[in-house]
Design an enzyme around this catalytic site. Sequence first.
Site, PDB file in Angstrom:
ATOM      1  N   ASP A  46      -2.640  -5.416   9.583  1.00 21.97           N
ATOM      2  CA  ASP A  46      -3.614  -6.257   8.889  1.00 21.97           C
ATOM      3  C   ASP A  46      -2.996  -7.543   8.357  1.00 21.97           C
ATOM      4  O   ASP A  46      -1.776  -7.729   8.403  1.00 21.97           O
ATOM      5  CB  ASP A  46      -4.267  -5.456   7.745  1.00 21.97           C
TER       6      ASP A  46
ATOM      7  N   ASN B 247      -7.232   4.592  -2.981  1.00 20.94           N
ATOM      8  CA  ASN B 247      -8.593   5.046  -2.661  1.00 20.94           C
ATOM      9  C   ASN B 247      -8.672   5.614  -1.245  1.00 20.94           C
ATOM     10  O   ASN B 247      -9.740   5.837  -0.714  1.00 20.94           O
ATOM     11  CB  ASN B 247      -9.595   3.898  -2.840  1.00 20.94           C
TER      12      ASN B 247
ATOM     13  N   HIS C 244      -7.509   4.112   1.519  1.00 20.23           N
ATOM     14  CA  HIS C 244      -7.611   3.147   2.619  1.00 20.23           C
ATOM     15  C   HIS C 244      -6.355   3.160   3.492  1.00 20.23           C
ATOM     16  O   HIS C 244      -5.258   3.417   3.014  1.00 20.23           O
ATOM     17  CB  HIS C 244      -7.971   1.735   2.130  1.00 20.23           C
TER      18      HIS C 244
HETATM   19  C1  GLP Z   1      -2.145  -2.656   1.221  1.00 17.44           C
HETATM   20  C2  GLP Z   1      -2.004  -2.630   2.738  1.00 17.44           C
HETATM   21  C3  GLP Z   1      -1.982  -1.209   3.251  1.00 17.44           C
HETATM   22  C4  GLP Z   1      -0.973  -0.406   2.457  1.00 17.44           C
HETATM   23  C5  GLP Z   1      -1.411  -0.339   1.021  1.00 17.44           C
HETATM   24  C6  GLP Z   1      -0.517   0.530   0.135  1.00 17.44           C
HETATM   25  O1  GLP Z   1      -3.463  -2.587   0.803  1.00 17.44           O
HETATM   26  N1  GLP Z   1      -3.039  -3.315   3.401  1.00 17.44           N
HETATM   27  O2  GLP Z   1      -1.661  -1.212   4.637  1.00 17.44           O
HETATM   28  O3  GLP Z   1      -0.873   0.883   2.992  1.00 17.44           O
HETATM   29  O4  GLP Z   1      -1.402  -1.676   0.533  1.00 17.44           O
HETATM   30  O5  GLP Z   1       0.577  -0.209  -0.276  1.00 17.44           O
HETATM   31  P1  GLP Z   1       1.782   0.319  -1.118  1.00 17.44           P
HETATM   32  O6  GLP Z   1       2.680   0.983  -0.156  1.00 17.44           O
HETATM   33  O7  GLP Z   1       2.374  -0.900  -1.727  1.00 17.44           O
HETATM   34  O8  GLP Z   1       1.234   1.256  -2.146  1.00 17.44           O
END
Ligand code: GLP
Length: 235
Positions: A67, A136, A138
């Site tokens: 993304d 959440n 995602h």
């Molecule tokens: C962002 C990215 C995701 C990632 C998420 C969790 O929203 N788009 O791909 O998995 O953050 O990030 P972190 O590993 O910093 O908790």
Amino acid sequence: MRLIETRDYDEMSMIAAGIIGAQVLLQPDCVLGLATGTSPIGTYQRLVADCKKGLLDFSRVRTVNLDEYCGLPGDSKESYRYFMDHNLFDHVNIKKENTFLPNGCAPDMEAECRRYEELVSELGGADLQLLGIGRNGHIGFNEPADDFPAQVHQVELTESTIRANSRLFDRIEDVPTRAVTMGIGTIMKAGRILLIAGPEKKEIVQEAVYGKITPEVPASVLQLHKDVTIILAKS
Ligand code: GLP
């Protein structure tokens, strides 16, 4: 699904880097699906170290990232292009032209979504897709929704994601409200999936692994994939 619980972040990173490194060793021209966030930083540091020691060769590897934020140019330090260059690509012997992310600044975002979906598909999909997970549930930027998006698409980020990701920006107002992400369908085409998560994600990981399969918890779709490894750090 395999669920591995590790003592801490370091052990999680070591195992994740081992799995990705093995993929590169066994298939030197593989397509790696990559992720951003805090979770993969330690994994990337270990891959960089192994490459510097001559243990890993990225010269034939291609990468597709999940993304990108809309509206941030690649040289802005909060963009995912910058993150990937800074944390991995600039430090290993990968060819920059073999590293792909969606262009969040494309003049026509609908066309950009189609272009990126086709690109992933022309590469044959990711052989191994690395994922983090949002609080959440995602994955990529596929936020809880009424259905599982099939293809690369634009999303409106939820309040909770904007708040969570604001730690990487100077001010919360600077966090883009839109992003472009691989769809759940794009992610599910990967040959193997590796999801890594820190202790603050324990509950949502359990919901995704043992709960109902629902687009309200996007990561729950992974229960339907044939080859998923989840590494959860206990501290
Ligand atoms: C962002 C990215 C995701 C990632 C998420 C969790 O929203 N788009 O791909 O998995 O953050 O990030 P972190 O590993 O910093 O908790």
